[in-house]
Each structure stands twice: as C-alpha cells, then as structure tokens.
Design an enzyme around this catalytic site. Structure first.
Site, short mmCIF file in Angstrom:
data_model
loop_
_atom_site.label_atom_id
_atom_site.label_comp_id
_atom_site.label_asym_id
_atom_site.label_seq_id
_atom_site.Cartn_x
_atom_site.Cartn_y
_atom_site.Cartn_z
CB SER A 102 -0.95 -0.05 1.21
OG SER A 102 -1.91 0.96 1.16
CG HIS A 127 -4.25 -2.21 -1.57
ND1 HIS A 127 -4.46 -3.06 -0.52
CD2 HIS A 127 -3.82 -1.06 -1.01
CE1 HIS A 127 -4.15 -2.47 0.61
NE2 HIS A 127 -3.77 -1.25 0.34
#
Length: 201
Positions: A102, A127
């Site tokens: 992330s 993501h």
C-alpha cells in the site's frame, strides 16, 4: 518502531571526549540511513520528514537511504513523506526489506530513479486506498469523492514513477496485487534486486 523501544540495542562509541551511547537507529541516522518499519501514521511521518530535512541540512548533495518494511498506513501521512522525499535536494535511495504494501510500496517507488532497490525475498503489494465513513449521507458522499480523487492521484504518480500508463495502473490498483522482487522490478516499482551490498555499491 515505537513498539520495540525496549528492544532497541545501544551502540557504545569511544572517542577522545569519552564514551557515548546511541540507540541503533540514531547511530544509523549518522550514516544517513532512515527506517520505516511498521504502520505509517502521523507520528512516523513527522519523524521521517524531520530526518530527511535534517540530513539535507547537513549535506544537501549526499544520498539518503530509506529502508522500508511496512504494511502501509494513513494515506495523508504517506503523502507527507512522499512530498518531502521529492522536496529535498538529496538523492533518496529506497530499499524494500521484507514487505512494502500500500503506502509502503508507494514510497518505495518514489525513490530517486536508478536508486530503488528490493532485496530478493521482499514482497510488494499494490492496491487502491481504503476508507470507511459514518455520518450523514451527504458527508459520506463527500468522503467517497475525496477518496476517489486520492485514488486518481496515486495512480497518476505510480504511472509517472513506474513508466506505466494510467489505465494500466488503475487496473492494477483495483484489487490487491502482490509482486515478488523481480516482478516489482519488471513493473517499474524498483530498479534493482540486490542480494548483497557489494552489488548495490
């Protein structure tokens, strides 16, 4: 890192002025090495940004090494670190050891081109930003619009730093996307995969 405070070893140095003790992270900071280990939040962001600015003040041209082992965290905290990395005049090398997910992977790819490294057994996860909101319907709608703009901006920056099209990045970020170190190199998150410091030199 704060959760490990009681486990942080001390380094003893002898000099003509006597004996001095440093915690290991302070000692490494003298060598221009910064660690992001664990979740990225406002406290971590403040610490890392302050270290970047301090090292730039000491020597505006010398490389800073940023080691990352992080599951990600607060997007705004990560953006503060990202902007400071771009703002300082020093080249900033990034090294993934363990896991960069992330916002951790976002900071990994934000290093100076040619100086972004993954160790061979590192895992990288991309993501889209996550969020959950409560309140009035109109407020929830505004938050949803805001997170949509954040997702768009992150995709633009991944495309810029990784040499990918915006559309490809958007598709990749749509779901959790795990990469090995070599896959991250192919995708443009990192430039090199090194198993020894000698190869990085």
């Amino acid at each position: 890192m704060s959760g490990l405070a009681s486990l942080v070893p001390m380094v003893i140095e002898q000099s003509s002025r006597g004996e001095r003790a440093f915690d290991i992270f302070s000692r490494l900071l003298r060598e221009r090495i910064i660690f992001i280990n664990g979740e990225i939040n406002d406290d971590v962001s403040a610490l890392v940004c302050a270290q970047l600015l301090s090292l730039e003040s000491d020597n505006p041209d010398k490389e800073i090494s940023l080691y990352i082992n992080s599951p990600g965290g607060v997007v705004t905290s990560g953006f503060a670190i990202y902007d400071t990395m771009q703002y300082v005049s020093c080249p900033v090398s990034t090294v993934c050891m363990g896991f960069a997910a992330s916002m951790g992977s976002f900071l990994l790819m934000a290093g100076t081109p040619g100086r972004r490294i993954a160790l061979p057994n590192a895992t990288i996860l991309l993501h889209q930003p996550l969020g959950g909101f409560q309140g009035q319907a109109s407020d929830i709608q505004r938050h949803a619009e805001r997170i949509g703009k954040t997702k768009q901006r992150m995709a633009e920056l991944y495309a810029q730093h990784c040499g990918r099209s915006y559309e490809e990045v958007e598709r990749t970020l749509d779901r959790d996307h795990f990469m090995t170190a070599r896959e991250a190199q192919t995708w443009g998150i990192v430039d090199h995969v090194f198993d020894t410091r000698k190869k990085a030199a």
